[in-house]
Design a protein around this motif. Structure first.
Motif, PDB file in Angstrom:
ATOM      1  N   PHE A  32       1.822  79.599  43.039  1.00  0.00           N
ATOM      2  CA  PHE A  32       0.454  78.901  42.824  1.00  0.00           C
ATOM      3  C   PHE A  32      -0.187  79.155  41.532  1.00  0.00           C
ATOM      4  CE2 PHE A  32       1.480  78.341  47.423  1.00  0.00           C
ATOM      5  CZ  PHE A  32       2.220  77.478  47.403  1.00  0.00           C
ATOM      6  N   LYS A  33       0.138  80.432  40.873  1.00  0.00           N
ATOM      7  CA  LYS A  33      -0.573  80.686  39.621  1.00  0.00           C
ATOM      8  C   LYS A  33      -1.957  81.325  39.840  1.00  0.00           C
ATOM      9  CE  LYS A  33       2.154  77.938  36.708  1.00  0.00           C
ATOM     10  NZ  LYS A  33       3.214  77.839  37.338  1.00  0.00           N
ATOM     11  N   VAL A  34      -2.177  82.029  40.826  1.00  0.00           N
ATOM     12  CA  VAL A  34      -3.465  82.746  41.389  1.00  0.00           C
ATOM     13  C   VAL A  34      -3.231  84.229  41.734  1.00  0.00           C
ATOM     14  CG1 VAL A  34      -4.446  80.691  42.069  1.00  0.00           C
ATOM     15  CG2 VAL A  34      -3.271  81.816  43.622  1.00  0.00           C
ATOM     16  N   SER A  35      -4.090  85.116  41.727  1.00  0.00           N
ATOM     17  CA  SER A  35      -3.782  86.428  42.364  1.00  0.00           C
ATOM     18  C   SER A  35      -3.457  86.284  43.643  1.00  0.00           C
ATOM     19  CB  SER A  35      -4.995  87.034  41.869  1.00  0.00           C
ATOM     20  OG  SER A  35      -6.042  86.974  42.819  1.00  0.00           O
ATOM     21  N   PRO A  36      -2.742  87.480  44.165  1.00  0.00           N
ATOM     22  CA  PRO A  36      -2.627  87.855  45.511  1.00  0.00           C
ATOM     23  C   PRO A  36      -3.780  88.019  46.278  1.00  0.00           C
ATOM     24  CG  PRO A  36      -1.135  89.190  44.207  1.00  0.00           C
ATOM     25  CD  PRO A  36      -2.007  88.426  43.146  1.00  0.00           C
ATOM     26  N   ALA A  37      -4.747  88.415  45.617  1.00  0.00           N
ATOM     27  CA  ALA A  37      -6.160  88.510  46.431  1.00  0.00           C
ATOM     28  C   ALA A  37      -6.642  87.562  46.614  1.00  0.00           C
ATOM     29  CB  ALA A  37      -7.134  89.589  45.488  1.00  0.00           C
ATOM     30  N   THR A  38      -6.649  86.309  45.754  1.00  0.00           N
ATOM     31  CA  THR A  38      -6.889  84.897  45.907  1.00  0.00           C
ATOM     32  C   THR A  38      -6.221  84.352  47.202  1.00  0.00           C
ATOM     33  OG1 THR A  38      -7.498  84.549  43.825  1.00  0.00           O
ATOM     34  CG2 THR A  38      -7.061  82.380  45.061  1.00  0.00           C
ATOM     35  N   ILE A  39      -5.076  84.558  47.195  1.00  0.00           N
ATOM     36  CA  ILE A  39      -4.212  83.935  48.447  1.00  0.00           C
ATOM     37  C   ILE A  39      -4.422  84.766  49.861  1.00  0.00           C
ATOM     38  CG2 ILE A  39      -1.985  84.135  49.372  1.00  0.00           C
ATOM     39  CD1 ILE A  39      -2.068  82.175  47.051  1.00  0.00           C
ATOM     40  N   HIS A  40      -4.823  86.039  49.791  1.00  0.00           N
ATOM     41  CA  HIS A  40      -5.346  86.796  50.977  1.00  0.00           C
ATOM     42  C   HIS A  40      -6.840  86.217  51.343  1.00  0.00           C
ATOM     43  CE1 HIS A  40      -6.259  90.041  53.595  1.00  0.00           C
ATOM     44  NE2 HIS A  40      -7.465  90.116  52.897  1.00  0.00           N
ATOM     45  N   VAL A  41      -7.785  85.804  50.174  1.00  0.00           N
ATOM     46  CA  VAL A  41      -9.095  85.474  50.877  1.00  0.00           C
ATOM     47  C   VAL A  41      -8.920  84.136  51.378  1.00  0.00           C
ATOM     48  CG1 VAL A  41     -11.068  84.609  49.674  1.00  0.00           C
ATOM     49  CG2 VAL A  41     -10.296  86.884  49.179  1.00  0.00           C
ATOM     50  N   ARG A  42      -8.001  83.114  51.072  1.00  0.00           N
ATOM     51  CA  ARG A  42      -7.879  81.793  51.332  1.00  0.00           C
ATOM     52  C   ARG A  42      -7.442  81.840  52.779  1.00  0.00           C
ATOM     53  NH1 ARG A  42      -8.367  77.369  48.044  1.00  0.00           N
ATOM     54  NH2 ARG A  42      -9.481  78.128  46.121  1.00  0.00           N
ATOM     55  N   ILE A  43      -6.140  82.752  52.880  1.00  0.00           N
ATOM     56  CA  ILE A  43      -5.728  82.817  54.266  1.00  0.00           C
ATOM     57  C   ILE A  43      -6.631  83.288  55.318  1.00  0.00           C
ATOM     58  CG2 ILE A  43      -3.953  84.063  55.634  1.00  0.00           C
ATOM     59  CD1 ILE A  43      -2.238  83.502  52.953  1.00  0.00           C
ATOM     60  N   GLU A  44      -7.426  84.138  55.020  1.00  0.00           N
ATOM     61  CA  GLU A  44      -8.345  84.936  55.761  1.00  0.00           C
ATOM     62  C   GLU A  44      -9.546  83.998  56.121  1.00  0.00           C
ATOM     63  OE1 GLU A  44      -8.072  87.457  57.568  1.00  0.00           O
ATOM     64  OE2 GLU A  44      -6.124  87.558  56.642  1.00  0.00           O
ATOM     65  N   LYS A  45      -9.956  83.082  55.269  1.00  0.00           N
ATOM     66  CA  LYS A  45     -10.930  82.104  55.283  1.00  0.00           C
ATOM     67  C   LYS A  45     -10.428  80.922  56.271  1.00  0.00           C
ATOM     68  CE  LYS A  45     -11.420  78.684  52.290  1.00  0.00           C
ATOM     69  NZ  LYS A  45     -11.501  78.244  51.068  1.00  0.00           N
ATOM     70  N   MET A  46      -9.067  80.571  56.169  1.00  0.00           N
ATOM     71  CA  MET A  46      -8.415  79.778  56.976  1.00  0.00           C
ATOM     72  C   MET A  46      -8.288  80.285  58.600  1.00  0.00           C
ATOM     73  SD  MET A  46      -5.796  77.301  54.754  1.00  0.00           S
ATOM     74  CE  MET A  46      -5.257  78.657  53.687  1.00  0.00           C
ATOM     75  N   ARG A  47      -8.099  81.666  58.748  1.00  0.00           N
ATOM     76  CA  ARG A  47      -8.238  82.146  59.955  1.00  0.00           C
ATOM     77  C   ARG A  47      -9.330  82.303  60.615  1.00  0.00           C
ATOM     78  NH1 ARG A  47      -3.234  85.200  60.270  1.00  0.00           N
ATOM     79  NH2 ARG A  47      -2.339  86.030  58.619  1.00  0.00           N
ATOM     80  N   SER A  48     -10.303  82.553  59.908  1.00  0.00           N
ATOM     81  CA  SER A  48     -11.757  82.441  60.320  1.00  0.00           C
ATOM     82  C   SER A  48     -12.085  81.112  60.681  1.00  0.00           C
ATOM     83  CB  SER A  48     -12.760  83.183  59.279  1.00  0.00           C
ATOM     84  OG  SER A  48     -12.360  84.444  59.022  1.00  0.00           O
ATOM     85  N   ALA A  49     -11.812  80.182  60.306  1.00  0.00           N
ATOM     86  CA  ALA A  49     -12.043  78.772  60.456  1.00  0.00           C
ATOM     87  C   ALA A  49     -11.356  77.990  61.634  1.00  0.00           C
ATOM     88  CB  ALA A  49     -11.904  77.677  59.105  1.00  0.00           C
ATOM     89  N   GLY A  50     -10.235  78.873  62.113  1.00  0.00           N
ATOM     90  CA  GLY A  50      -9.412  78.435  63.282  1.00  0.00           C
ATOM     91  C   GLY A  50      -8.245  77.609  62.679  1.00  0.00           C
ATOM     92  N   ILE A  51      -8.242  77.470  61.499  1.00  0.00           N
ATOM     93  CA  ILE A  51      -6.909  76.640  60.865  1.00  0.00           C
ATOM     94  C   ILE A  51      -5.673  77.108  61.213  1.00  0.00           C
ATOM     95  CG2 ILE A  51      -5.980  75.589  58.940  1.00  0.00           C
ATOM     96  CD1 ILE A  51      -8.768  75.134  57.842  1.00  0.00           C
ATOM     97  N   ILE A  52      -5.515  78.484  60.868  1.00  0.00           N
ATOM     98  CA  ILE A  52      -4.434  79.340  61.204  1.00  0.00           C
ATOM     99  C   ILE A  52      -4.602  80.025  62.350  1.00  0.00           C
ATOM    100  CG2 ILE A  52      -3.026  81.547  60.180  1.00  0.00           C
ATOM    101  CD1 ILE A  52      -3.535  80.355  57.356  1.00  0.00           C
ATOM    102  N   VAL A  53      -3.757  79.943  63.325  1.00  0.00           N
ATOM    103  CA  VAL A  53      -3.869  80.573  64.769  1.00  0.00           C
ATOM    104  C   VAL A  53      -2.694  81.528  65.032  1.00  0.00           C
ATOM    105  CG1 VAL A  53      -4.573  80.156  67.047  1.00  0.00           C
ATOM    106  CG2 VAL A  53      -5.540  78.600  65.266  1.00  0.00           C
TER     107      VAL A  53
END
Length: 152
Positions: A32-53
């Motif tokens: 997706f042409k972004v850094s692994p850190a960006t992926i990590h932040v996005r996934i953690e944000k979606m976990r915190s929001a309850g989207i990824i369970v």
């Protein structure tokens, strides 16, 4: 419960994880042409929001000898019996899904067994022995041609 707004990158990440939940962040970043850190932040944000369970392992029941899959519609004696009946059903390993429904049935469950004989025991010896259940109707599953979660 508040809906969480996601953008196209979040959608692409979710769809990639649905295909392979073990894909490394670095690989997603390259894709997706972004850094692994960006992926990590996005996934953690979606976990915190309850989207990824959670993270789940998928098992193919037929490979382990579970050849019978069926759905059981359950009618309760009283609507107030729901919490207790669900608690009892949850104790049966053969009951793998349960839904509180409208219409003819109060509860609709999915049952997986090794054989028809085992299913008969589960129905008579376990499910129908719950005194707060008035009636059941069983629907045999012959195939499961579509099995997926939503795509984003």
């Amino acid at each position: 419960m508040q809906n969480f707004q996601i953008d196209n990158l979040d959608k692409m990440i979710l769809n990639a994880l649905l295909d392979d939940a073990r894909i490394p962040y670095a690989e997603l970043g390259k894709r997706f042409k972004v850094s692994p850190a960006t992926i990590h932040v996005r996934i953690e944000k979606m976990r915190s929001a309850g989207i990824i369970v959670g993270t789940r392992l998928a098992i193919e029941p037929k490979r382990l000898g579970y050849d019978v899959s069926c759905y059981v519609g359950i009618t309760l004696n009283n609507a107030g019996d729901y919490p207790e009946v669900v608690k009892r059903l949850e104790a049966f390993d053969e009951v793998v899904e349960a839904y509180y429904t409208t219409g003819k049935f109060s509860i609709f469950i999915k049952v997986i067994c090794h054989s028809i004989d085992e299913l008969q025991w589960v129905l008579i010896g376990k499910i129908q022995s719950i005194e707060k259940i008035r009636d059941t109707e069983t629907f045999m599953s012959l195939q499961n041609p579509i099995q997926r979660t939503i795509k984003i």
